[in-house]
Design an enzyme around this catalytic site. Structure first.
Site, PDB file in Angstrom:
ATOM      1  N   ARG A   1       0.825  -1.221   0.000  1.00  0.00           N
ATOM      2  CA  ARG A   1       0.000   0.000   0.000  1.00  0.00           C
ATOM      3  C   ARG A   1       0.860   1.273   0.000  1.00  0.00           C
ATOM      4  O   ARG A   1       0.469   2.296  -0.560  1.00  0.00           O
ATOM      5  CB  ARG A   1      -0.918  -0.038   1.239  1.00  0.00           C
TER       6      ARG A   1
ATOM      7  N   ILE B   1      -6.854   8.252  -0.764  1.00  0.00           N
ATOM      8  CA  ILE B   1      -6.849   6.787  -0.845  1.00  0.00           C
ATOM      9  C   ILE B   1      -7.703   6.338   0.339  1.00  0.00           C
ATOM     10  O   ILE B   1      -7.560   6.854   1.448  1.00  0.00           O
ATOM     11  CB  ILE B   1      -5.407   6.227  -0.784  1.00  0.00           C
ATOM     12  N   SER B   2      -8.637   5.406   0.091  1.00  0.00           N
ATOM     13  CA  SER B   2      -9.597   5.018   1.126  1.00  0.00           C
ATOM     14  C   SER B   2      -8.929   4.289   2.288  1.00  0.00           C
ATOM     15  O   SER B   2      -7.868   3.693   2.141  1.00  0.00           O
ATOM     16  CB  SER B   2     -10.673   4.107   0.522  1.00  0.00           C
ATOM     17  N   GLN B   3      -9.609   4.331   3.435  1.00  0.00           N
ATOM     18  CA  GLN B   3      -9.175   3.596   4.627  1.00  0.00           C
ATOM     19  C   GLN B   3      -9.068   2.098   4.273  1.00  0.00           C
ATOM     20  O   GLN B   3      -9.935   1.570   3.569  1.00  0.00           O
ATOM     21  CB  GLN B   3     -10.248   3.814   5.693  1.00  0.00           C
ATOM     22  N   PRO B   4      -8.035   1.405   4.766  1.00  0.00           N
ATOM     23  CA  PRO B   4      -7.864  -0.015   4.428  1.00  0.00           C
ATOM     24  C   PRO B   4      -9.124  -0.856   4.697  1.00  0.00           C
ATOM     25  O   PRO B   4      -9.512  -1.680   3.860  1.00  0.00           O
ATOM     26  CB  PRO B   4      -6.710  -0.470   5.330  1.00  0.00           C
TER      27      PRO B   4
END
Ligand code: SAH
Length: 216
Positions: free
Chosen positions: A34, A60-63
């Site tokens: 990531r 970038i979205s939260q995992p």
């Protein structure tokens, strides 16, 4: 900073602990680095439990959100998948390991170009990126077995539902610009539509013909 250790810890504390069970999703997130999808200065934060800025006022979205949305698509490896909102390319990389082919659309050129570079550096060859308004879909490549929208929509763009294959799944955050509900649409084999409203979430705006109006 040991990125492999940070990634394993992310999986344990953010993904497994919150109930993600699809082993293929978990393995894909263990594999994809990531930190190469964020700016170098932020690499040490890449495995934290939150979204991160990627430039152009996007994130970038939260995992966990990546894991949940991906699990909801129920991928087995054979699917043709459409993503709207390439952003950093991280979600596309996860999809590329879990499906046969990935088509991803991004409206902001510099983000699409950066994503292309990151994805190429990982040798992921089954991803097509288009610079365009994804709210109108990708007619030439439709239908899709799964469609994932990674920006918040005011309403579900009906053209995207039209581009679902029978049995296909669409996952999309729908709501106002401050908060949305994660919605899953399933197109049954007979063409009828089932809608599930899942959890609250917050994404950047889906801007386009069937989304929000642009600010520029
Ligand atoms: N999936 C991304 C998250 C991106 S954030 C990742 O893994 O990093 C949402 C992205 O959607 C932004 O990059 C934004 O520019 C893009 N976007 C917004 N509206 C769009 C539209 N109509 N078509 C394509 N991309 C759009």
């Amino acid at each position: 900073m040991n990125f492999d250790t940070a990634r394993k810890r992310m999986i344990e504390t953010q993904i497994l602990a919150r109930g993600i069970t699809d082993r293929r999703v978990i393995d894909a997130m263990l594999k994809i680095p990531r930190h190469i999808f964020v700016e170098e200065a932020m690499a040490s934060q890449a495995y934290n439990d939150n979204p991160l800025p990627i430039g152009e006022k996007q994130t970038i979205s939260q995992p966990y959100m990546v894991a949940l949305m991906t699990e909801l698509l129920e991928l087995t490896g054979k699917e043709k998948v459409l993503e709207i909102g390439t952003g950093s390319g991280y979600q596309a990389a996860i999809l590329a390991l879990l499906a046969d082919r990935v088509y991803t659309v991004e409206r902001i050129r510099p983000l699409a170009l950066k994503a292309r570079k990151a994805l190429d550096s990982l040798g992921l060859l089954n991803i097509n990126i288009k610079i365009s308004d994804g709210t109108i879909g990708w007619k030439e490549e439709a239908p899709f077995d799964a469609i994932l929208v990674t920006a918040g929509a005011p309403v579900i763009p009906s053209g995207l539902v039209d581009e679902l294959a029978p049995g296909g799944r669409l996952v999309i955050p729908v709501g106002d610009q401050y908060e949305q509900t994660l919605v899953k649409i399933t197109k049954q084999e007979d063409g009828s539509i089932e809608q599930q409203n899942l959890i609250g979430c917050r994404f950047v705006k889906l801007i386009g013909k069937y989304g929000w109006e642009g600010e520029e």
